[in-house]
Design a protein around this motif. Structure first.
Motif, PDB file in Angstrom:
ATOM      1  N   ARG A 138     -56.347 -40.606  25.013  1.00 41.27           N
ATOM      2  CA  ARG A 138     -57.292 -40.386  26.109  1.00 41.27           C
ATOM      3  C   ARG A 138     -58.729 -40.711  25.702  1.00 41.27           C
ATOM      4  O   ARG A 138     -59.521 -41.168  26.530  1.00 41.27           O
ATOM      5  CB  ARG A 138     -57.200 -38.938  26.581  1.00 41.27           C
ATOM      6  CG  ARG A 138     -55.911 -38.613  27.348  1.00 41.27           C
ATOM      7  CD  ARG A 138     -55.845 -37.144  27.725  1.00 41.27           C
ATOM      8  NE  ARG A 138     -54.646 -36.848  28.504  1.00 41.27           N
ATOM      9  CZ  ARG A 138     -54.277 -35.610  28.867  1.00 41.27           C
ATOM     10  NH1 ARG A 138     -55.023 -34.571  28.505  1.00 41.27           N
ATOM     11  NH2 ARG A 138     -53.174 -35.436  29.570  1.00 41.27           N
ATOM     12  N   LYS A 139     -59.050 -40.469  24.440  1.00 37.92           N
ATOM     13  CA  LYS A 139     -60.411 -40.728  23.965  1.00 37.92           C
ATOM     14  C   LYS A 139     -60.621 -42.195  23.605  1.00 37.92           C
ATOM     15  O   LYS A 139     -61.764 -42.626  23.414  1.00 37.92           O
ATOM     16  CB  LYS A 139     -60.709 -39.852  22.744  1.00 37.92           C
ATOM     17  CG  LYS A 139     -60.759 -38.362  23.053  1.00 37.92           C
ATOM     18  CD  LYS A 139     -60.992 -37.550  21.789  1.00 37.92           C
ATOM     19  CE  LYS A 139     -61.013 -36.049  22.083  1.00 37.92           C
ATOM     20  NZ  LYS A 139     -61.214 -35.249  20.850  1.00 37.92           N
ATOM     21  N   ALA A 140     -59.540 -42.948  23.484  1.00 30.41           N
ATOM     22  CA  ALA A 140     -59.662 -44.369  23.135  1.00 30.41           C
ATOM     23  C   ALA A 140     -60.226 -45.154  24.310  1.00 30.41           C
ATOM     24  O   ALA A 140     -60.203 -44.706  25.458  1.00 30.41           O
ATOM     25  CB  ALA A 140     -58.298 -44.927  22.736  1.00 30.41           C
ATOM     26  N   ASN A 141     -60.753 -46.326  24.021  1.00 26.87           N
ATOM     27  CA  ASN A 141     -61.331 -47.185  25.058  1.00 26.87           C
ATOM     28  C   ASN A 141     -60.800 -48.597  24.897  1.00 26.87           C
ATOM     29  O   ASN A 141     -60.126 -48.919  23.915  1.00 26.87           O
ATOM     30  CB  ASN A 141     -62.864 -47.171  24.981  1.00 26.87           C
ATOM     31  CG  ASN A 141     -63.369 -47.610  23.619  1.00 26.87           C
ATOM     32  OD1 ASN A 141     -63.323 -48.784  23.278  1.00 26.87           O
ATOM     33  ND2 ASN A 141     -63.837 -46.646  22.816  1.00 26.87           N
ATOM     34  N   ASP A 142     -61.100 -49.411  25.880  1.00 27.53           N
ATOM     35  CA  ASP A 142     -60.612 -50.797  25.857  1.00 27.53           C
ATOM     36  C   ASP A 142     -61.676 -51.784  25.374  1.00 27.53           C
ATOM     37  O   ASP A 142     -61.590 -52.977  25.645  1.00 27.53           O
ATOM     38  CB  ASP A 142     -60.118 -51.206  27.247  1.00 27.53           C
ATOM     39  CG  ASP A 142     -61.190 -51.042  28.316  1.00 27.53           C
ATOM     40  OD1 ASP A 142     -62.316 -50.605  27.972  1.00 27.53           O
ATOM     41  OD2 ASP A 142     -60.899 -51.340  29.487  1.00 27.53           O
ATOM     42  N   HIS A 143     -62.659 -51.278  24.633  1.00 25.31           N
ATOM     43  CA  HIS A 143     -63.711 -52.153  24.096  1.00 25.31           C
ATOM     44  C   HIS A 143     -63.223 -52.804  22.798  1.00 25.31           C
ATOM     45  O   HIS A 143     -63.763 -52.581  21.712  1.00 25.31           O
ATOM     46  CB  HIS A 143     -64.996 -51.363  23.863  1.00 25.31           C
ATOM     47  CG  HIS A 143     -65.524 -50.693  25.089  1.00 25.31           C
ATOM     48  ND1 HIS A 143     -65.598 -51.329  26.315  1.00 25.31           N
ATOM     49  CD2 HIS A 143     -66.000 -49.445  25.294  1.00 25.31           C
ATOM     50  CE1 HIS A 143     -66.106 -50.501  27.222  1.00 25.31           C
ATOM     51  NE2 HIS A 143     -66.346 -49.340  26.627  1.00 25.31           N
ATOM     52  N   VAL A 144     -62.212 -53.611  22.924  1.00 20.36           N
ATOM     53  CA  VAL A 144     -61.624 -54.297  21.777  1.00 20.36           C
ATOM     54  C   VAL A 144     -62.181 -55.717  21.725  1.00 20.36           C
ATOM     55  O   VAL A 144     -62.279 -56.381  22.766  1.00 20.36           O
ATOM     56  CB  VAL A 144     -60.083 -54.335  21.904  1.00 20.36           C
ATOM     57  CG1 VAL A 144     -59.457 -55.051  20.720  1.00 20.36           C
ATOM     58  CG2 VAL A 144     -59.526 -52.925  22.031  1.00 20.36           C
ATOM     59  N   PRO A 145     -62.573 -56.193  20.533  1.00 24.02           N
ATOM     60  CA  PRO A 145     -63.075 -57.575  20.437  1.00 24.02           C
ATOM     61  C   PRO A 145     -62.118 -58.572  21.071  1.00 24.02           C
ATOM     62  O   PRO A 145     -60.903 -58.494  20.877  1.00 24.02           O
ATOM     63  CB  PRO A 145     -63.202 -57.786  18.918  1.00 24.02           C
ATOM     64  CG  PRO A 145     -63.430 -56.410  18.365  1.00 24.02           C
ATOM     65  CD  PRO A 145     -62.620 -55.499  19.235  1.00 24.02           C
TER      66      PRO A 145
END
Length: 226
Positions: A138-145
């Motif tokens: 839940r704390k993860a985000n999709d701001h992946v390079p």
């Protein structure tokens, strides 16, 4: 009926658990011998041997559970008994079986109590770990390079993996991990992976995608339950 529930089911469960110890030990030894002397070096083949051993253990315990149901062993024994079997051999086998049952029953209460305590502890630990992983997701985000996403999608395309896989970045883990089965999520620790070159990243991505491809999440869940 009450007596049957209190004692016969208790003895049945204790017997199954006790027998599962040596059955698991035998299967483990046989698997180790197969891997060592069979010359099995390929990682996929070794994985199949492990999964097969786990399935054999589950099947063995299932058949044993049926056999140990009160009354079932006598019916099975009647089917397997040959007409020309001598009474002396039958009596010796019965005495031997009775001695083993006496030994098992003498430890059944303590063993079953210890098993219940251990099972409760492990169950609570599993639930706690699962809740912890849910919080991390839940704390993860999709701001992946974008370069990482393209590399992962390229591997998926080569392996014909068409299912939905969420690629998420997290600052709360120190190694990549896969969470879930129906809609798996690939969690990536941005801080750790940022210093790696492209070849190293692709090797890590391929390793994690292989877990999803082989349904390792379900296998691990089965191992945990057992």
């Amino acid at each position: 009926m009450t007596e049957w529930i209190n004692f016969q089911q208790f003895d049945w469960l204790a017997a199954v658990l006790l027998h599962s110890l040596w059955i698991g030990g035998v299967i483990t030894v046989l698997s180790a011998l197969l891997l060592h002397f069979g010359g099995i070096k390929n990682a996929h083949s070794r994985y199949l041997v492990g999964v097969g051993s786990l399935a054999l253990f589950v099947l063995s315990i299932g058949l044993l559970s049926i056999y140990l149901i009160p009354g079932a062993e006598s019916e099975i024994g009647a089917v397997l008994t040959f007409e020309d079997t001598s009474a002396i051999v039958q009596e010796a086998a019965a005495d031997s079986a009775l001695s083993w049952l006496t030994i098992l029953n003498s430890y059944s209460t303590v063993f079953l109590q210890a098993w219940c305590i251990g099972m409760t502890f492990l169950l609570l630990r599993m639930i706690g770990g699962y809740q912890y992983l849910i919080q991390i997701r839940r704390k993860a985000n999709d701001h992946v390079p974008e370069a990482w996403v393209q590399s992962i999608n390229s591997i998926r395309s080569q392996w014909n993996m068409h299912g939905e896989i969420r690629i998420l970045a997290s600052n709360h883990i120190d190694m990549p991990m896969v969470f879930g089965h129906i809609k798996p999520a690939l969690l990536l620790p941005v801080s750790m992976l940022s210093g790696l070159d492209q070849d190293q990243l692709e090797a890590i991505f391929a390793h994690e995608l292989a877990h999803i491809r082989r349904n390792d999440y379900l296998v691990h869940l089965e191992q945990t339950v057992i």
